[in-house]
Design an enzyme around this catalytic site. Sequence first.
Site, PDB file in Angstrom:
ATOM      1  N   ARG A 128       0.796  -1.221   0.000  1.00 25.72           N
ATOM      2  CA  ARG A 128       0.000   0.000   0.000  1.00 25.72           C
ATOM      3  C   ARG A 128       0.830   1.274   0.000  1.00 25.72           C
ATOM      4  O   ARG A 128       0.312   2.350  -0.300  1.00 25.72           O
ATOM      5  CB  ARG A 128      -1.007  -0.040   1.156  1.00 25.72           C
ATOM      6  N   GLU A 165       3.138  -7.613  13.019  1.00 26.11           N
ATOM      7  CA  GLU A 165       2.305  -7.857  14.193  1.00 26.11           C
ATOM      8  C   GLU A 165       1.725  -9.260  14.182  1.00 26.11           C
ATOM      9  O   GLU A 165       1.232  -9.740  15.196  1.00 26.11           O
ATOM     10  CB  GLU A 165       1.175  -6.813  14.293  1.00 26.11           C
TER      11      GLU A 165
END
Length: 241
Positions: A128, A165
């Site tokens: 992105r 994460e």
Amino acid sequence: MIPLISLHHSSFQSCPPQIPTRNRLFKQNHFPGDRRDTIQSRSCRRGADSIKCYSGDLRSEEMSSEEDRIAKIASTIRVIPDFPKPGIIFQDITTLLLDPKAFKDTIDLFVERYKDKDISVVAGVEARGFIFGPPVALAIGAKFVPLRKPNKLPGEVIREEYSLEYGTDVMEMHVEAVNAGERAIIMDDLVATGGTLCAAIKLLERVEVQVVECACVIELPELKGRDRLGNKPLFVLIKAV
């Protein structure tokens, strides 16, 4: 659409995240090295949500315009719980891209920040960062350098492994893409644990590029990614709360 987040500019964060319930706006108009007056705060209203706006030495009408733009951007971002796995609160920027005005405002806010900062490299993190980085690079007259997942670049690369994460990954960059001494910003859509941005910083600094700042649309403060960046500045438009 589930209500979003909190809006912010700048600075440097795994406990289980909670579903955001409202938007809040934070503005930090300082750029590293700038000497400006201390930021003053004031409160405003956006519909049923309370938004906190920070104003420095900009005129009130300029601040109002910027606040309006960021509030609009935040309102277009969809929050999806338990994606891509349980416990993850996913910030979906594809809904932002469906709104041409909000998308343009997002790009314009970054351009306004970096257009006079002698930036020659905009490095975008896959995937992105490839959405936001190129239009910013074009607008400020810089080159765009893609930082890619492994085995995607055909030339000689340097690589850096980093933690996400929810897993690990590797980032690669063409060795000839940048030159020592160039000034760069690193762009991505979101900063969570900070592992991706740290890997990007290491890649660029290994070839003696000066990383001026990292820039993201969204920050997840609970994950303390900003802390991992140390003294490297981070500029964000929106903070998820």
